[in-house]
Design a protein around this motif. Sequence first.
Motif, PDB file in Angstrom:
ATOM      1  N   UNK A 126     -71.151 -49.092 -27.390  1.00 22.21           N
ATOM      2  CA  UNK A 126     -71.928 -48.805 -26.188  1.00 22.21           C
ATOM      3  C   UNK A 126     -71.413 -47.533 -25.521  1.00 22.21           C
ATOM      4  N   UNK A 127     -72.260 -46.918 -24.719  1.00 20.97           N
ATOM      5  CA  UNK A 127     -71.838 -45.732 -23.976  1.00 20.97           C
ATOM      6  C   UNK A 127     -70.616 -46.066 -23.115  1.00 20.97           C
ATOM      7  N   UNK A 166     -76.503 -61.383 -12.599  1.00 24.02           N
ATOM      8  CA  UNK A 166     -75.296 -61.293 -13.403  1.00 24.02           C
ATOM      9  C   UNK A 166     -75.683 -60.874 -14.814  1.00 24.02           C
ATOM     10  N   UNK A 167     -75.033 -59.841 -15.325  1.00 24.47           N
ATOM     11  CA  UNK A 167     -75.341 -59.286 -16.639  1.00 24.47           C
ATOM     12  C   UNK A 167     -74.291 -59.730 -17.642  1.00 24.47           C
ATOM     13  N   UNK A 168     -74.752 -60.137 -18.821  1.00 23.89           N
ATOM     14  CA  UNK A 168     -73.864 -60.506 -19.915  1.00 23.89           C
ATOM     15  C   UNK A 168     -74.350 -59.768 -21.153  1.00 23.89           C
ATOM     16  N   UNK A 169     -73.505 -58.917 -21.699  1.00 22.71           N
ATOM     17  CA  UNK A 169     -73.830 -58.179 -22.920  1.00 22.71           C
ATOM     18  C   UNK A 169     -72.875 -58.633 -24.008  1.00 22.71           C
ATOM     19  N   UNK A 170     -73.398 -58.822 -25.221  1.00 19.35           N
ATOM     20  CA  UNK A 170     -72.534 -59.170 -26.340  1.00 19.35           C
ATOM     21  C   UNK A 170     -72.567 -58.046 -27.363  1.00 19.35           C
ATOM     22  N   UNK A 223     -75.931 -56.056 -27.935  1.00 16.40           N
ATOM     23  CA  UNK A 223     -76.289 -54.883 -27.127  1.00 16.40           C
ATOM     24  C   UNK A 223     -76.084 -53.564 -27.866  1.00 16.40           C
ATOM     25  N   UNK A 224     -75.380 -53.576 -28.975  1.00 14.32           N
ATOM     26  CA  UNK A 224     -75.239 -52.360 -29.770  1.00 14.32           C
ATOM     27  C   UNK A 224     -76.591 -51.915 -30.315  1.00 14.32           C
ATOM     28  N   UNK A 225     -77.597 -52.801 -30.262  1.00  9.28           N
ATOM     29  CA  UNK A 225     -78.943 -52.471 -30.718  1.00  9.28           C
ATOM     30  C   UNK A 225     -79.739 -51.694 -29.665  1.00  9.28           C
TER      31      UNK A 225
END
Length: 125
Positions: free
Chosen positions: A106-107, A95-99, A72-74
């Motif tokens: 991220x902000x 349901x959200x999953x960010x890696x 998600x840093x992209x």
Amino acid sequence: MLPTSFGILLEGGSVLSRKMFVDTRILNDIPPFDVFRVGGVEPSIGINDVRRMKRAVSLKHIRPYKVVIEEAQQLTIPAQNALLKILEEPPENVQFVLTVPHRGRLLPTIQSRLNSYHIDESLSE
């Protein structure tokens, strides 16, 4: 019991260990039509990707629907802001999953809306 909508921020480990963790611990036994995946291979994740995801999650989901944003840093800053609006009022059963390698990529407003979980390399194998 988890709420019907929630978000997780998986941080740490390598790209491979984050992907393996998602595949084996979060998405195991989830039919592919109940998952929206973005990221991981693109050099950046733009606002159009987030808009496409928003259309997918705006449908009513009876079963839990998972959105996985790998690396998600992209996400570009405009994409992060668009995602933030969705995280502020998440659709039911989504349901959200960010890696990310590190949450600081991220902000802070996105970080504050997700439950953080650090991946230990030894746990992902």
